[in-house]
Scaffold this motif. Structure first.
Motif, PDB file in Angstrom:
ATOM      1  N   PHE A 164       0.773  -1.248  -0.143  1.00 12.00           N
ATOM      2  CA  PHE A 164      -0.065   0.199  -0.063  1.00 12.00           C
ATOM      3  C   PHE A 164       0.890   1.316  -0.061  1.00 12.00           C
TER       4      PHE A 164
ATOM      5  N   ASP B  75       2.214   4.618   1.497  1.00 19.44           N
ATOM      6  CA  ASP B  75       2.080   4.773   2.938  1.00 19.44           C
ATOM      7  C   ASP B  75       3.097   6.344   2.679  1.00 19.44           C
TER       8      ASP B  75
ATOM      9  N   ILE C 161       8.220  -3.000  13.661  1.00 17.23           N
ATOM     10  CA  ILE C 161       6.895  -3.659  13.638  1.00 17.23           C
ATOM     11  C   ILE C 161       7.171  -4.710  12.321  1.00 17.23           C
TER      12      ILE C 161
ATOM     13  N   ARG D 139      -7.980   2.257   2.306  1.00 17.97           N
ATOM     14  CA  ARG D 139      -7.631   2.729   1.189  1.00 17.97           C
ATOM     15  C   ARG D 139      -7.482   1.879   0.170  1.00 17.97           C
TER      16      ARG D 139
ATOM     17  N   ILE E 256     -10.591  13.069   3.256  1.00 18.44           N
ATOM     18  CA  ILE E 256     -11.247  11.862   3.489  1.00 18.44           C
ATOM     19  C   ILE E 256     -12.743  12.333   4.305  1.00 18.44           C
TER      20      ILE E 256
ATOM     21  N   LEU F 109       1.379  13.168  13.141  1.00 14.80           N
ATOM     22  CA  LEU F 109       2.682  12.724  13.235  1.00 14.80           C
ATOM     23  C   LEU F 109       3.609  12.938  12.128  1.00 14.80           C
TER      24      LEU F 109
ATOM     25  N   ARG G 269       5.610  11.013   9.852  1.00 14.67           N
ATOM     26  CA  ARG G 269       6.158   9.483   9.646  1.00 14.67           C
ATOM     27  C   ARG G 269       7.250   9.381   8.887  1.00 14.67           C
TER      28      ARG G 269
ATOM     29  N   LEU H 271       8.264  -3.068   8.933  1.00 11.79           N
ATOM     30  CA  LEU H 271       7.936  -1.588   8.781  1.00 11.79           C
ATOM     31  C   LEU H 271       9.104  -1.195  10.033  1.00 11.79           C
TER      32      LEU H 271
ATOM     33  N   PHE I 240       2.035  10.289  19.702  1.00 12.18           N
ATOM     34  CA  PHE I 240       2.131   8.884  19.410  1.00 12.18           C
ATOM     35  C   PHE I 240       1.215   7.909  20.325  1.00 12.18           C
TER      36      PHE I 240
ATOM     37  N   GLN J 195      -1.365   5.342  19.188  1.00 12.28           N
ATOM     38  CA  GLN J 195      -1.066   4.028  19.306  1.00 12.28           C
ATOM     39  C   GLN J 195      -2.088   3.321  20.354  1.00 12.28           C
TER      40      GLN J 195
ATOM     41  N   LEU K 191      -4.987   2.509  18.170  1.00 16.38           N
ATOM     42  CA  LEU K 191      -4.843   1.291  17.208  1.00 16.38           C
ATOM     43  C   LEU K 191      -4.533  -0.116  17.890  1.00 16.38           C
TER      44      LEU K 191
ATOM     45  N   ILE L 209       0.276  -7.559  12.095  1.00 16.26           N
ATOM     46  CA  ILE L 209       1.547  -7.052  12.682  1.00 16.26           C
ATOM     47  C   ILE L 209       1.982  -7.568  14.016  1.00 16.26           C
TER      48      ILE L 209
ATOM     49  N   HIS M 254       4.419  -5.395  17.012  1.00 17.89           N
ATOM     50  CA  HIS M 254       5.480  -4.675  17.591  1.00 17.89           C
ATOM     51  C   HIS M 254       6.593  -5.360  18.433  1.00 17.89           C
TER      52      HIS M 254
HETATM   53  C1  HEM Z   1      -1.856   5.924   7.471  1.00 18.37           C
HETATM   54  C2  HEM Z   1       0.330   1.442   6.810  1.00 18.37           C
HETATM   55  C3  HEM Z   1       1.505   1.429  11.672  1.00 18.37           C
HETATM   56  C4  HEM Z   1      -0.069   6.055  12.110  1.00 18.37           C
HETATM   57  C5  HEM Z   1      -1.244   4.738   6.818  1.00 18.37           C
HETATM   58  C6  HEM Z   1      -1.459   4.384   5.649  1.00 18.37           C
HETATM   59  C7  HEM Z   1      -0.979   3.304   5.451  1.00 18.37           C
HETATM   60  C8  HEM Z   1      -0.414   2.806   6.636  1.00 18.37           C
HETATM   61  C9  HEM Z   1      -0.968   2.226   4.284  1.00 18.37           C
HETATM   62  C10 HEM Z   1      -2.359   5.243   4.608  1.00 18.37           C
HETATM   63  C11 HEM Z   1      -1.650   6.224   3.721  1.00 18.37           C
HETATM   64  C12 HEM Z   1      -1.218   7.264   4.503  1.00 18.37           C
HETATM   65  O1  HEM Z   1      -1.803   8.359   4.613  1.00 18.37           O
HETATM   66  O2  HEM Z   1      -0.178   7.525   4.872  1.00 18.37           O
HETATM   67  C13 HEM Z   1       0.947   1.208   8.181  1.00 18.37           C
HETATM   68  C14 HEM Z   1       1.520  -0.013   8.309  1.00 18.37           C
HETATM   69  C15 HEM Z   1       1.659   0.009   9.564  1.00 18.37           C
HETATM   70  C16 HEM Z   1       1.318   1.127  10.324  1.00 18.37           C
HETATM   71  C17 HEM Z   1       1.566  -1.109   7.402  1.00 18.37           C
HETATM   72  C18 HEM Z   1       2.384  -1.008  10.689  1.00 18.37           C
HETATM   73  C19 HEM Z   1       3.212  -1.960  10.051  1.00 18.37           C
HETATM   74  C20 HEM Z   1       0.945   2.458  12.122  1.00 18.37           C
HETATM   75  C21 HEM Z   1       1.527   3.231  13.301  1.00 18.37           C
HETATM   76  C22 HEM Z   1       0.989   4.434  13.512  1.00 18.37           C
HETATM   77  C23 HEM Z   1       0.410   4.884  12.220  1.00 18.37           C
HETATM   78  C24 HEM Z   1       2.038   2.382  14.574  1.00 18.37           C
HETATM   79  C25 HEM Z   1       0.996   5.529  14.615  1.00 18.37           C
HETATM   80  C26 HEM Z   1       0.769   4.895  16.031  1.00 18.37           C
HETATM   81  C27 HEM Z   1      -0.643   6.483  10.860  1.00 18.37           C
HETATM   82  C28 HEM Z   1      -1.195   7.631  10.693  1.00 18.37           C
HETATM   83  C29 HEM Z   1      -1.692   7.620   9.130  1.00 18.37           C
HETATM   84  C30 HEM Z   1      -1.397   6.285   8.588  1.00 18.37           C
HETATM   85  C31 HEM Z   1      -1.185   9.033  11.696  1.00 18.37           C
HETATM   86  C32 HEM Z   1      -2.422   8.875   8.660  1.00 18.37           C
HETATM   87  C33 HEM Z   1      -4.147   8.548   8.674  1.00 18.37           C
HETATM   88  C34 HEM Z   1      -4.613   9.782   7.886  1.00 18.37           C
HETATM   89  O3  HEM Z   1      -4.388  10.922   8.475  1.00 18.37           O
HETATM   90  O4  HEM Z   1      -5.279   9.763   7.060  1.00 18.37           O
HETATM   91  N1  HEM Z   1      -0.452   3.592   7.697  1.00 18.37           N
HETATM   92  N2  HEM Z   1       0.763   1.795   9.195  1.00 18.37           N
HETATM   93  N3  HEM Z   1       0.653   3.742  11.479  1.00 18.37           N
HETATM   94  N4  HEM Z   1      -0.807   5.545   9.707  1.00 18.37           N
HETATM   95 FE1  HEM Z   1      -0.082   3.955   9.533  1.00 18.37          FE
END
Ligand code: HEM
Length: 378
Positions: free
Chosen positions: A190, A192, A231, A252, A269, A301, A303, A322, A335, A339, A342, A352, A354
């Motif tokens: 996906f 990211d 992760i 998505r 969104i 955040l 990222r 990741l 965070f 978290q 989540l 996944i 951690h």
């Molecule tokens: C969004 C994948 C872990 C926070 C996303 C998106 C994907 C993704 C595909 C959508 C695209 C984007 O807006 O960037 C993953 C995967 C994870 C992971 C595969 C673990 C292996 C985490 C963790 C956090 C996190 C641990 C924080 C605690 C976010 C946030 C967004 C996001 C804040 C944006 C959401 C939005 O505003 O639309 N992630 N993520 N992600 N992820 Fe993750």
């Protein structure tokens, strides 16, 4: 091939457009002497300024010294361009006070409140040997040899004062941190980083990324707090999951990266939108819904993670996932609550795990050759 400016108000490697490669390292400080620690930070800063500009780690260089002494650079980056190298330092809570309460360097009173140890989260499967640490350095570059060379030389300079606690190589940035970059993909396939904080987000960076004097810790003003989490992805299970299910879990679509029920990757969104079955187009427990600012009191955040594959495990599964990296102004407000949400209900949790965790205070940028990493702390 370009060099990224080392000196500035903020450390490079945070809003710098994410490079392709990572070598992240955590150190434990073994010297008990405060002056030794300060001297190490001074030497590291000088070497970092040189290497990020594309020079050898030391002034003499890999091949110009006397034959009788080990060279002040290890040599494997000779002839390579700077490759966008950035080196970013962070201080862990244990530098200020060890877990058993020892204040080795007279820093206990200087620990920022925002540098609290992270709480345990539901589902955590943390390995202590790859968690925590007194100091970290994030090396990012577009050439892995350049990133590894930088970490290797900093470790060499630190010999006798620090020991390497763990290190992580990463490839394929999993986040864009600038609108000039196309959104990369993580190992789940996906895009990211679509809805990430980006270098161009001026006011949002002030609000969500940089520590300010008003936050209470003067020496951190202009710095940022970093959370790192290794992760692991349960790749084999994910790969047997249907496309529709994968998309529902993330919220998505896989091709375009558009939010479900929307057409384009960067569409704003609308979580109220209905899907074909009359239910919400983006499920209530989809990753992007739970992680979105709307669900989290508006917090954001930055990222900046990387994919990793550390070979395969004893069961013949890819040891992959990741290496999550996120910068923010205060982890207790950013965070941690995200978290928590989540960990409680994200459907992604089934795929996944951690495995490591750390939190770091990354001081402000180095202003010039007379300054050094963390000077205001001492
Ligand atoms: C969004 C994948 C872990 C926070 C996303 C998106 C994907 C993704 C595909 C959508 C695209 C984007 O807006 O960037 C993953 C995967 C994870 C992971 C595969 C673990 C292996 C985490 C963790 C956090 C996190 C641990 C924080 C605690 C976010 C946030 C967004 C996001 C804040 C944006 C959401 C939005 O505003 O639309 N992630 N993520 N992600 N992820 Fe993750």
């Amino acid at each position: 091939a370009d060099a990224i400016t080392f000196y500035g108000e903020h450390q490079a490697g945070i809003v710098t457009p994410a490079q392709d490669r990572l070598h992240f390292v955590a150190f434990d400080v073994i010297t008990k002497d405060r002056a030794d620690l300060i001297e190490l930070l001074q030497k590291w800063t000088a070497a970092a300024a040189r290497m990020t500009a594309g020079h050898d780690a030391g002034v003499i260089g890999a091949v110009s010294g006397i034959a009788e002494a080990p060279p002040d650079d290890t040599g494997e980056a000779l002839g390579l361009p700077p490759s966008g190298l950035t080196l970013t330092i962070g201080f862990g809570p244990s530098l200020f006070r060890t877990a058993d309460g020892v204040d080795r360097f007279g820093l206990a009173a200087r620990r920022p409140a925002a540098l609290d140890e992270l709480p345990a989260f539901r589902g955590d499967a943390l390995k202590p040997e790859i968690s925590g640490g007194d100091l970290c350095i994030q090396a990012c570059a577009n050439d892995p040899q350049v990133a590894v060379h930088a970490i290797r030389n900093l470790a060499r300079i630190g010999f006798g004062k620090v020991t390497m606690r763990y290190s992580q190589l990463g490839f394929g940035r999993t986040s864009s941190t600038s609108r000039a970059q196309a959104t990369p993909r993580n190992l789940m396939g996906f895009k990211d980083g679509t809805n990430n904080l980006k270098a161009e987000d001026g006011d949002l960076l002030t609000e969500h990324l940089w520590a300010a004097p008003a936050d209470g810790t003067q020496w951190m003003a202009g710095g940022s707090y970093l959370v790192t989490r290794k992760i692991r992805m349960v790749i084999e299970t994910w790969d047997r999951t249907s496309l529709g299910e994968q998309e529902a879990i993330i919220g998505r679509n896989k091709g375009e990266g558009a939010p479900l029920g929307h057409a384009k990757e960067f569409d704003q969104i609308d979580f109220a939108r209905k899907g074909a079955d009359g239910g919400p187009a983006i499920a209530m427990d989809a990753h992007v819904r739970l992680a979105h600012p709307e669900q989290n009191g508006g917090v954001r955040l930055l990222r900046r993670g990387y994919n990793f594959v550390d070979g395969s495990d004893a069961l013949g599964r890819l040891d992959a996932g990741l290496f999550f990296i996120a910068y923010q102004r205060d982890p207790r407000k950013q965070f941690v609550p995200v978290q928590r949400g989540l960990a409680k209900s994200d459907t992604l949790n089934e795929y996944i795990r951690h495995e490591s965790s750390a939190v770091w205070a990354c001081p402000p940028g180095v202003t010039g050759p007379q300054d050094f990493w963390g000077r205001a702390l001492f």
